[in-house]
Every structure is written in structure tokens, then in C-alpha cells.
Design an enzyme around this catalytic site. Structure first.
Site, PDB file in Angstrom:
ATOM      1  N   ARG A 109      21.278  53.685  50.283  1.00  0.00           N
ATOM      2  CA  ARG A 109      21.290  53.867  48.853  1.00  0.00           C
ATOM      3  C   ARG A 109      22.625  54.345  48.242  1.00  0.00           C
ATOM      4  O   ARG A 109      22.834  55.004  47.211  1.00  0.00           O
ATOM      5  CB  ARG A 109      20.168  54.703  48.360  1.00  0.00           C
ATOM      6  N   LYS A 131      36.018  47.549  42.336  1.00  0.00           N
ATOM      7  CA  LYS A 131      35.183  46.201  42.521  1.00  0.00           C
ATOM      8  C   LYS A 131      34.890  46.154  44.026  1.00  0.00           C
ATOM      9  O   LYS A 131      35.796  46.094  44.767  1.00  0.00           O
ATOM     10  CB  LYS A 131      35.977  45.058  41.888  1.00  0.00           C
ATOM     11  N   GLU A 173      50.293  38.939  42.328  1.00  0.00           N
ATOM     12  CA  GLU A 173      49.390  39.871  41.710  1.00  0.00           C
ATOM     13  C   GLU A 173      50.332  40.812  40.820  1.00  0.00           C
ATOM     14  O   GLU A 173      49.956  41.151  39.946  1.00  0.00           O
ATOM     15  CB  GLU A 173      48.542  40.493  42.488  1.00  0.00           C
ATOM     16  N   LYS A 215      46.742  49.049  36.224  1.00  0.00           N
ATOM     17  CA  LYS A 215      45.340  48.937  36.645  1.00  0.00           C
ATOM     18  C   LYS A 215      44.365  50.124  36.316  1.00  0.00           C
ATOM     19  O   LYS A 215      43.251  49.758  35.923  1.00  0.00           O
ATOM     20  CB  LYS A 215      45.168  48.462  38.223  1.00  0.00           C
ATOM     21  N   GLU A 225      34.404  45.705  33.213  1.00  0.00           N
ATOM     22  CA  GLU A 225      34.649  44.505  32.704  1.00  0.00           C
ATOM     23  C   GLU A 225      33.775  43.665  31.573  1.00  0.00           C
ATOM     24  O   GLU A 225      33.447  42.644  31.674  1.00  0.00           O
ATOM     25  CB  GLU A 225      34.716  43.262  33.893  1.00  0.00           C
ATOM     26  N   ARG A 229      38.959  44.398  30.494  1.00  0.00           N
ATOM     27  CA  ARG A 229      39.568  44.136  31.897  1.00  0.00           C
ATOM     28  C   ARG A 229      39.595  42.776  32.146  1.00  0.00           C
ATOM     29  O   ARG A 229      40.326  42.348  33.184  1.00  0.00           O
ATOM     30  CB  ARG A 229      38.575  44.819  32.933  1.00  0.00           C
ATOM     31  N   ASN A 233      42.279  38.747  34.596  1.00  0.00           N
ATOM     32  CA  ASN A 233      42.146  37.493  34.956  1.00  0.00           C
ATOM     33  C   ASN A 233      43.151  36.600  34.622  1.00  0.00           C
ATOM     34  O   ASN A 233      42.816  35.434  34.892  1.00  0.00           O
ATOM     35  CB  ASN A 233      40.657  37.034  34.683  1.00  0.00           C
ATOM     36  N   HIS A 236      43.852  33.718  36.841  1.00  0.00           N
ATOM     37  CA  HIS A 236      42.855  33.427  37.899  1.00  0.00           C
ATOM     38  C   HIS A 236      41.857  32.301  37.657  1.00  0.00           C
ATOM     39  O   HIS A 236      41.139  31.697  38.547  1.00  0.00           O
ATOM     40  CB  HIS A 236      42.102  34.868  37.794  1.00  0.00           C
ATOM     41  N   HIS A 240      41.671  30.376  40.948  1.00  0.00           N
ATOM     42  CA  HIS A 240      40.841  30.084  41.835  1.00  0.00           C
ATOM     43  C   HIS A 240      40.192  28.807  42.117  1.00  0.00           C
ATOM     44  O   HIS A 240      39.961  28.446  43.138  1.00  0.00           O
ATOM     45  CB  HIS A 240      39.265  30.868  41.202  1.00  0.00           C
ATOM     46  N   HIS A 250      45.623  32.815  48.455  1.00  0.00           N
ATOM     47  CA  HIS A 250      45.422  33.222  46.800  1.00  0.00           C
ATOM     48  C   HIS A 250      46.650  33.551  46.104  1.00  0.00           C
ATOM     49  O   HIS A 250      46.600  33.020  44.988  1.00  0.00           O
ATOM     50  CB  HIS A 250      44.902  34.747  47.290  1.00  0.00           C
TER      51      HIS A 250
HETATM   52  N1  GLY Z   1      41.079  41.755  40.236  1.00  0.00           N
HETATM   53  C1  GLY Z   1      40.928  42.048  38.888  1.00  0.00           C
HETATM   54  C2  GLY Z   1      40.158  43.133  38.522  1.00  0.00           C
HETATM   55  O1  GLY Z   1      40.043  44.065  39.368  1.00  0.00           O
HETATM   56  O2  GLY Z   1      39.667  43.278  37.713  1.00  0.00           O
END
Ligand code: GLY
Length: 347
Positions: A109, A131, A173, A215, A225, A229, A233, A236, A240, A250
Site C-alpha cells: 500500500r 507520473k 523534450e 515542469k 492533469e 498539465r 502533451n 505528443h 506517440h 521517443h
Molecule cells: N510528460 C508529461 C507530463 O509529465 O505531464
């Protein structure tokens, strides 16, 4: 010199340290049992730095971001008798950090964790923002959580051993962050791109700092997000799709996605067209490619659909009005395809 940036997450804060910071690791680690999660490439080069900690070593590459690896790590943790009071230290690039964070957020947990980012991509993007996750069912990041590491260390010394393709991935990036937020760095990019590609720490520091501060600012406004946020993207959605369809790295893929998103920005948000051409030409001159000639739109469309994580047809699609002025436009999936058709026809 070192810089500290704080991210305020719903379930805890994260401190990101940038600069000559590797020596701070021992002070940052809590007085707990530390278990190292890394990959073979990183372990072969830097394993001796972490000889005090029990290591779990993954195979290198995106394939390690899988349910199988997660199971492997969980079994190893049980064998090592790790408990909720253990501390997981992810040392590596985006794959290692994403997997470590996910494991830490669900093991018994949840236990505390931190990252030492060793790739440029991990420093400017993957390890900052909370993330975590793995790929599943042929889709990227399908299983995951939002969970903030206690700390993230970003020391450019680790970039000395990074392969050129990895530098290219991270630079794409970082350039996205300059486009989205601080265009005053554009001359720095054009003057220093060659030394940055070689991993020169002095040349990289301004863009590392801008990326991490930006960021953190975005994540502090919208950690999970729900809205803003999504500007991150940029490049992206299409990137992607290129990545999956063409099996390319990438950075190459999102650079191609950014070129298309610049064209969409010119058509739909009046981004200055001369500047878009200048930026795209510069990107091509440093080794990125406009890939629309390599993929028929119907095939790209199939991959875009596959990448979407929900069936809801409406997208908050990030474009630019100007450098440093991103905007989320509300398009249906069908509208996006229609707008792309216009770009394919005019190529
Ligand atoms: N890579 C995009 C984000 O962290 O939201």
C-alpha cells in the site's frame, strides 16, 4: 552550484535538486533500509557507487516497463524482506523511474521512494512531476499512479556516459519546454546545440533549469492533469502515434509531432508562420525529421486512436499562439483528423 525546486503534490512534496548534487544523496536518504532499483546498463557503469544498498537490476529498455518487470521487482522485494518502511531508490532513466515510482506507490500500500535520474529525458521530464507507471495492452502508461518521490537528483555528470540517441531524446523534450514557456533561450539553443548534444554540463544547465522549473510550475497548478498539465502533451499525440507506427525513438517521434503541431498552430492559432519555418528548419538541421511523408494519414489515425486512453471523443489539444503562449484547443477526434488532412494535402 545547485538549484532546488519544490513540487507540491496532493500526497506529499517532492524536492528536485539540479547541479553537482550526487554528494547530497547520503544526506537525503532517510534512516531506513534502502533498496536500489536500476537497469543493467546503469548498474554496469555506476553500480559501485551504490554498493551499500540491496540492488534489483532490470533489463535495459522500454520493454522493462511491463507487468512482467513489475512482478519481478515485487518478488525481489519480498525475497529481500522489504516492508512498508523500506525506501526504494530508482537510479536510471525514465523507464527505471516510472517503474520504481509505480512499485513504491503500491507495494504494501505504498512506501517512500526517490530518484537519481541518469538520462537527460528523466531529468527534464520523466522523473519530475509524479507520473508513475508501466505499459500494458500495447498502450503506453496504461497502469500507473500519481505519486511524488521524496527527492529527485539531477546531476549532469551522469550525462557523460549517455549514448547520443538518448541525448537526442532528452533534447527534444527540453526544447518543447522552451517552446512552451521561455523563448529567451532560443539563442542559447542555436548557439550551443552541438556542445549540448555532447553532454556538456555548462551548456545544458540553463535548459535543465528551465525545464525543471517550468515542469514544477505546471505540476503545481494541475498535478493530476485535469486540465492545464495537458499543455505538456505538445507534440505528443502525434508523436506517440509515429513512435508506435514506425518503431522509432521517443525523441525523434515527438520532434516530428512538434513540427506538425507547429503547423497546426500556424493554421488555427496564427502562430507566426515565418518563425515556425525557422524553427522547423533548425530542428531538421540538428537531426530531427518531418515524418509525414513516411506515414499515410489513415495509418497515423489508427495509432492516434489506439493511444487515447478514453473513448470520449473530445480532446484538449495543446497548440501555441506564440512561443511561450500555449493554449488548449477543444477539438473532437474527427476535427483533429480533418485538420491533419489539410496538412497532408499541402505537403
Ligand atoms: N510528460 C508529461 C507530463 O509529465 O505531464
Amino acid at each position: 552550484m545547485s538549484i532546488k525546486v519544490t513540487i507540491h503534490g496532493k500526497n506529499g512534496n517532492s524536492q528536485v535538486f539540479l547541479g553537482e548534487v550526487i554528494n547530497q544523496l547520503s544526506e537525503l536518504l532517510p534512516d531506513k533500509r534502502v533498496i536500489l532499483i536500476t537497469d543493467k546498463n546503469v548498474h554496469d557503469i555506476y553500480g559501485s557507487l551504490f554498493a551499500d544498498f540491496s540492488p534489483i537490476v532490470l533489463a535495459p529498455g522500454e520493454e522493462a516497463k511491463s507487468l512482467r518487470s513489475l512482478e519481478f521487482v515485487a518478488s525481489q522485494l519480498i525475497d529481500l524482506q522489504a516492508d512498508r518502511d523500506s525506501f526504494l531508490l530508482g537510479v536510471g532513466g525514465g523507464v527505471v523511474c516510472d517503474l520504481t515510482g509505480f512499485m513504491a506507490s503500491i507495494y504494501m500500500r505504498g512506501c517512500e521512494f526517490g530518484y537519481l535520474a541518469t538520462s537527460l529525458l528523466a531529468m527534464v521530464d520523466a522523473s519530475v512531476g509524479g507520473k508513475t507507471g508501466i505499459n500494458f495492452g500495447g498502450r503506453k502508461n496504461m497502469l500507473g499512479t500519481f505519486a511524488q518521490p521524496s527527492f529527485v537528483l539531477c546531476d549532469p555528470i551522469f550525462l557523460d556516459t549517455l549514448p547520443p540517441q538518448e541525448m537526442k531524446n532528452g533534447l527534444a523534450e527540453a526544447f518543447k519546454h522552451t517552446l512552451l514557456q521561455d523563448w529567451s533561450l532560443w539563442p542559447h539553443w542555436t548557439e550551443h546545440i552541438q556542445t549540448m548534444k555532447q553532454g556538456n554540463a555548462e551548456a545544458l544547465m540553463p535548459i535543465l533549469e528551465q525545464s525543471i522549473r517550468f515542469k514544477a510550475q505546471v505540476v503545481n497548478l494541475d498535478e493530476q492533469e485535469n486540465g492545464w498539465r495537458k499543455i505538456l502533451n505538445f507534440g505528443h499525440t502525434l508523436g506517440h502515434a509515429f513512435e508506435a507506427a514506425l518503431g522509432i525513438p521517443h525523441g525523434e517521434a515527438i520532434a516530428a509531432g512538434m513540427m506538425l503541431d507547429l503547423d497546426l498552430s500556424v493554421r488555427y492559432l496564427q502562430f507566426p508562420s515565418e518563425l515556425a519555418i525557422e524553427i522547423k528548419n533548425w530542428m531538421k538541421s540538428v537531426g530531427y525529421h518531418d515524418l509525414r511523408g513516411q506515414l499515410a494519414l489513415p495509418l497515423l489515425e489508427k495509432y492516434i486512436r489506439n493511444d487515447k486512453k478514453k473513448s470520449d471523443d473530445r480532446l484538449a489539444y495543446p497548440l501555441l499562439k506564440n512561443p511561450g503562449e500555449p493554449e488548449l484547443v477543444s477539438w473532437t477526434f474527427a476535427e483533429l483528423i480533418q485538420h491533419l488532412q489539410a496538412l497532408w494535402v499541402h505537403e
